[in-house]
Design a protein around this motif. Sequence first.
Motif, PDB file in Angstrom:
ATOM      1  N   SER A  82       0.832  -1.202   0.000  1.00 10.30           N
ATOM      2  CA  SER A  82       0.000   0.000   0.000  1.00 10.30           C
ATOM      3  C   SER A  82       0.865   1.249   0.000  1.00 10.30           C
ATOM      4  O   SER A  82       1.993   1.242   0.502  1.00 10.30           O
ATOM      5  CB  SER A  82      -0.902   0.030   1.234  1.00 10.30           C
ATOM      6  OG  SER A  82      -1.794  -1.066   1.257  1.00 10.30           O
ATOM      7  N   LEU A  83       0.310   2.298  -0.575  1.00 16.26           N
ATOM      8  CA  LEU A  83       0.901   3.627  -0.536  1.00 16.26           C
ATOM      9  C   LEU A  83      -0.216   4.647  -0.430  1.00 16.26           C
ATOM     10  O   LEU A  83      -1.329   4.392  -0.911  1.00 16.26           O
ATOM     11  CB  LEU A  83       1.724   3.918  -1.796  1.00 16.26           C
ATOM     12  CG  LEU A  83       3.082   3.254  -1.967  1.00 16.26           C
ATOM     13  CD1 LEU A  83       3.630   3.546  -3.359  1.00 16.26           C
ATOM     14  CD2 LEU A  83       4.060   3.727  -0.909  1.00 16.26           C
ATOM     15  N   ARG A  84       0.094   5.791   0.159  1.00 18.87           N
ATOM     16  CA  ARG A  84      -0.849   6.897   0.155  1.00 18.87           C
ATOM     17  C   ARG A  84      -0.175   8.107  -0.468  1.00 18.87           C
ATOM     18  O   ARG A  84       0.845   8.600   0.040  1.00 18.87           O
ATOM     19  CB  ARG A  84      -1.341   7.245   1.557  1.00 18.87           C
ATOM     20  CG  ARG A  84      -2.480   8.262   1.527  1.00 18.87           C
ATOM     21  CD  ARG A  84      -3.052   8.576   2.884  1.00 18.87           C
ATOM     22  NE  ARG A  84      -2.264   9.569   3.606  1.00 18.87           N
ATOM     23  CZ  ARG A  84      -2.775  10.405   4.508  1.00 18.87           C
ATOM     24  NH1 ARG A  84      -4.066  10.371   4.782  1.00 18.87           N
ATOM     25  NH2 ARG A  84      -1.985  11.257   5.141  1.00 18.87           N
ATOM     26  N   LEU A  85      -0.762   8.582  -1.548  1.00 18.89           N
ATOM     27  CA  LEU A  85      -0.267   9.773  -2.217  1.00 18.89           C
ATOM     28  C   LEU A  85      -0.993  11.004  -1.689  1.00 18.89           C
ATOM     29  O   LEU A  85      -2.182  10.934  -1.358  1.00 18.89           O
ATOM     30  CB  LEU A  85      -0.478   9.668  -3.722  1.00 18.89           C
ATOM     31  CG  LEU A  85       0.072   8.421  -4.408  1.00 18.89           C
ATOM     32  CD1 LEU A  85      -0.174   8.511  -5.913  1.00 18.89           C
ATOM     33  CD2 LEU A  85       1.529   8.210  -4.100  1.00 18.89           C
ATOM     34  N   SER A  86      -0.269  12.099  -1.634  1.00 12.64           N
ATOM     35  CA  SER A  86      -0.851  13.364  -1.209  1.00 12.64           C
ATOM     36  C   SER A  86      -0.644  14.410  -2.294  1.00 12.64           C
ATOM     37  O   SER A  86       0.373  14.395  -2.991  1.00 12.64           O
ATOM     38  CB  SER A  86      -0.194  13.864   0.084  1.00 12.64           C
ATOM     39  OG  SER A  86      -0.380  12.959   1.139  1.00 12.64           O
ATOM     40  N   CYS A  87      -1.600  15.298  -2.399  1.00 14.49           N
ATOM     41  CA  CYS A  87      -1.509  16.425  -3.337  1.00 14.49           C
ATOM     42  C   CYS A  87      -1.879  17.681  -2.563  1.00 14.49           C
ATOM     43  O   CYS A  87      -3.061  17.923  -2.297  1.00 14.49           O
ATOM     44  CB  CYS A  87      -2.452  16.221  -4.517  1.00 14.49           C
ATOM     45  SG  CYS A  87      -2.592  17.668  -5.611  1.00 14.49           S
ATOM     46  N   ALA A  88      -0.861  18.443  -2.195  1.00 12.09           N
ATOM     47  CA  ALA A  88      -1.081  19.681  -1.459  1.00 12.09           C
ATOM     48  C   ALA A  88      -1.294  20.817  -2.454  1.00 12.09           C
ATOM     49  O   ALA A  88      -0.451  21.052  -3.320  1.00 12.09           O
ATOM     50  CB  ALA A  88       0.114  19.975  -0.560  1.00 12.09           C
ATOM     51  N   ALA A  89      -2.415  21.502  -2.332  1.00 14.77           N
ATOM     52  CA  ALA A  89      -2.778  22.534  -3.299  1.00 14.77           C
ATOM     53  C   ALA A  89      -2.655  23.925  -2.702  1.00 14.77           C
ATOM     54  O   ALA A  89      -2.941  24.136  -1.520  1.00 14.77           O
ATOM     55  CB  ALA A  89      -4.210  22.316  -3.784  1.00 14.77           C
ATOM     56  N   SER A  90      -2.243  24.867  -3.536  1.00 14.84           N
ATOM     57  CA  SER A  90      -2.252  26.280  -3.181  1.00 14.84           C
ATOM     58  C   SER A  90      -2.699  27.056  -4.410  1.00 14.84           C
ATOM     59  O   SER A  90      -2.446  26.654  -5.542  1.00 14.84           O
ATOM     60  CB  SER A  90      -0.877  26.748  -2.718  1.00 14.84           C
ATOM     61  OG  SER A  90       0.095  26.540  -3.719  1.00 14.84           O
ATOM     62  N   GLY A  91      -3.424  28.156  -4.168  1.00 10.32           N
ATOM     63  CA  GLY A  91      -3.940  28.946  -5.274  1.00 10.32           C
ATOM     64  C   GLY A  91      -5.188  28.368  -5.905  1.00 10.32           C
ATOM     65  O   GLY A  91      -5.708  28.906  -6.881  1.00 10.32           O
ATOM     66  N   ILE A  92      -5.667  27.279  -5.371  1.00  9.07           N
ATOM     67  CA  ILE A  92      -6.872  26.611  -5.854  1.00  9.07           C
ATOM     68  C   ILE A  92      -7.516  25.945  -4.646  1.00  9.07           C
ATOM     69  O   ILE A  92      -6.812  25.417  -3.787  1.00  9.07           O
ATOM     70  CB  ILE A  92      -6.532  25.574  -6.948  1.00  9.07           C
ATOM     71  CG1 ILE A  92      -7.789  24.950  -7.555  1.00  9.07           C
ATOM     72  CG2 ILE A  92      -5.620  24.487  -6.431  1.00  9.07           C
ATOM     73  CD1 ILE A  92      -7.505  24.014  -8.721  1.00  9.07           C
ATOM     74  N   ILE A  93      -8.833  25.995  -4.568  1.00  4.82           N
ATOM     75  CA  ILE A  93      -9.539  25.386  -3.445  1.00  4.82           C
ATOM     76  C   ILE A  93     -10.023  24.007  -3.872  1.00  4.82           C
ATOM     77  O   ILE A  93     -10.851  23.881  -4.794  1.00  4.82           O
ATOM     78  CB  ILE A  93     -10.728  26.263  -3.012  1.00  4.82           C
ATOM     79  CG1 ILE A  93     -10.215  27.637  -2.569  1.00  4.82           C
ATOM     80  CG2 ILE A  93     -11.499  25.592  -1.879  1.00  4.82           C
ATOM     81  CD1 ILE A  93     -11.311  28.631  -2.251  1.00  4.82           C
ATOM     82  N   VAL A  94      -9.511  22.985  -3.224  1.00  6.27           N
ATOM     83  CA  VAL A  94      -9.785  21.621  -3.693  1.00  6.27           C
ATOM     84  C   VAL A  94     -11.263  21.282  -3.619  1.00  6.27           C
ATOM     85  O   VAL A  94     -11.777  20.528  -4.441  1.00  6.27           O
ATOM     86  CB  VAL A  94      -8.937  20.581  -2.933  1.00  6.27           C
ATOM     87  CG1 VAL A  94      -7.452  20.845  -3.166  1.00  6.27           C
ATOM     88  CG2 VAL A  94      -9.255  20.555  -1.447  1.00  6.27           C
ATOM     89  N   SER A  95     -11.969  21.846  -2.648  1.00  9.01           N
ATOM     90  CA  SER A  95     -13.382  21.511  -2.503  1.00  9.01           C
ATOM     91  C   SER A  95     -14.241  22.161  -3.586  1.00  9.01           C
ATOM     92  O   SER A  95     -15.388  21.759  -3.782  1.00  9.01           O
ATOM     93  CB  SER A  95     -13.899  21.921  -1.127  1.00  9.01           C
ATOM     94  OG  SER A  95     -13.734  23.312  -0.941  1.00  9.01           O
ATOM     95  N   ASP A  96     -13.718  23.136  -4.284  1.00  3.91           N
ATOM     96  CA  ASP A  96     -14.472  23.843  -5.314  1.00  3.91           C
ATOM     97  C   ASP A  96     -14.145  23.366  -6.722  1.00  3.91           C
ATOM     98  O   ASP A  96     -14.683  23.910  -7.693  1.00  3.91           O
ATOM     99  CB  ASP A  96     -14.192  25.350  -5.248  1.00  3.91           C
ATOM    100  CG  ASP A  96     -14.802  26.005  -4.025  1.00  3.91           C
ATOM    101  OD1 ASP A  96     -14.430  27.159  -3.726  1.00  3.91           O
ATOM    102  OD2 ASP A  96     -15.648  25.362  -3.375  1.00  3.91           O
ATOM    103  N   ASN A  97     -13.274  22.391  -6.825  1.00  5.29           N
ATOM    104  CA  ASN A  97     -12.787  21.969  -8.125  1.00  5.29           C
ATOM    105  C   ASN A  97     -12.864  20.451  -8.289  1.00  5.29           C
ATOM    106  O   ASN A  97     -12.974  19.716  -7.315  1.00  5.29           O
ATOM    107  CB  ASN A  97     -11.332  22.407  -8.316  1.00  5.29           C
ATOM    108  CG  ASN A  97     -11.195  23.887  -8.542  1.00  5.29           C
ATOM    109  OD1 ASN A  97     -11.215  24.382  -9.669  1.00  5.29           O
ATOM    110  ND2 ASN A  97     -11.072  24.644  -7.447  1.00  5.29           N
ATOM    111  N   TYR A  98     -12.824  20.022  -9.534  1.00  2.00           N
ATOM    112  CA  TYR A  98     -12.636  18.601  -9.824  1.00  2.00           C
ATOM    113  C   TYR A  98     -11.163  18.297  -9.570  1.00  2.00           C
ATOM    114  O   TYR A  98     -10.288  18.812 -10.267  1.00  2.00           O
ATOM    115  CB  TYR A  98     -12.972  18.289 -11.279  1.00  2.00           C
ATOM    116  CG  TYR A  98     -14.440  18.327 -11.608  1.00  2.00           C
ATOM    117  CD1 TYR A  98     -15.054  19.514 -11.997  1.00  2.00           C
ATOM    118  CD2 TYR A  98     -15.217  17.164 -11.547  1.00  2.00           C
ATOM    119  CE1 TYR A  98     -16.403  19.553 -12.296  1.00  2.00           C
ATOM    120  CE2 TYR A  98     -16.569  17.192 -11.844  1.00  2.00           C
ATOM    121  CZ  TYR A  98     -17.164  18.397 -12.216  1.00  2.00           C
ATOM    122  OH  TYR A  98     -18.491  18.423 -12.513  1.00  2.00           O
ATOM    123  N   MET A  99     -10.911  17.477  -8.567  1.00  2.00           N
ATOM    124  CA  MET A  99      -9.543  17.093  -8.239  1.00  2.00           C
ATOM    125  C   MET A  99      -9.357  15.637  -8.649  1.00  2.00           C
ATOM    126  O   MET A  99     -10.117  14.764  -8.216  1.00  2.00           O
ATOM    127  CB  MET A  99      -9.269  17.266  -6.763  1.00  2.00           C
ATOM    128  CG  MET A  99      -9.442  18.703  -6.273  1.00  2.00           C
ATOM    129  SD  MET A  99      -8.374  19.891  -7.115  1.00  2.00           S
ATOM    130  CE  MET A  99      -6.748  19.249  -6.724  1.00  2.00           C
TER     131      MET A  99
END
Length: 117
Positions: A17-34
């Motif tokens: 198993s692995l867990r990938l992370s995507c830290a966002a700035s300048g964009i709100i993840v809850s408002d976008n298709y991620m």
Amino acid sequence: QVQLVESGGGLVQTGGSLRLSCAASGIIVSDNYMGWYRQAPGKLRELVARIRTGVPTWYADSVKGRFTISRDNAKNTVYLQMNNLKPDDTAAYLCNGRRLPSLDGYWGQGTQVTVSS
């Protein structure tokens, strides 16, 4: 300026198993298709999973039941939990954020996942 920074890739054995992370700035993840995409050498880039508020979460058939996409709004971060990994999952995994599915949106630099048999 939008930045998407992936982390969490690595080398793992089949079934791991692995867990990938995507830290966002300048964009709100809850408002976008991620979305999480992957691209293996010699293959086309493919969508693996996508999450958007108010829209059913989507998974590629090849990862259903093994991968889970999630989001932490407070951290503005998207995750991809990958279980029971297979050699065919070996690829560069890229995070993407877009306002609409029809747009190209923004891309991270990618993180490599290698699954050994």
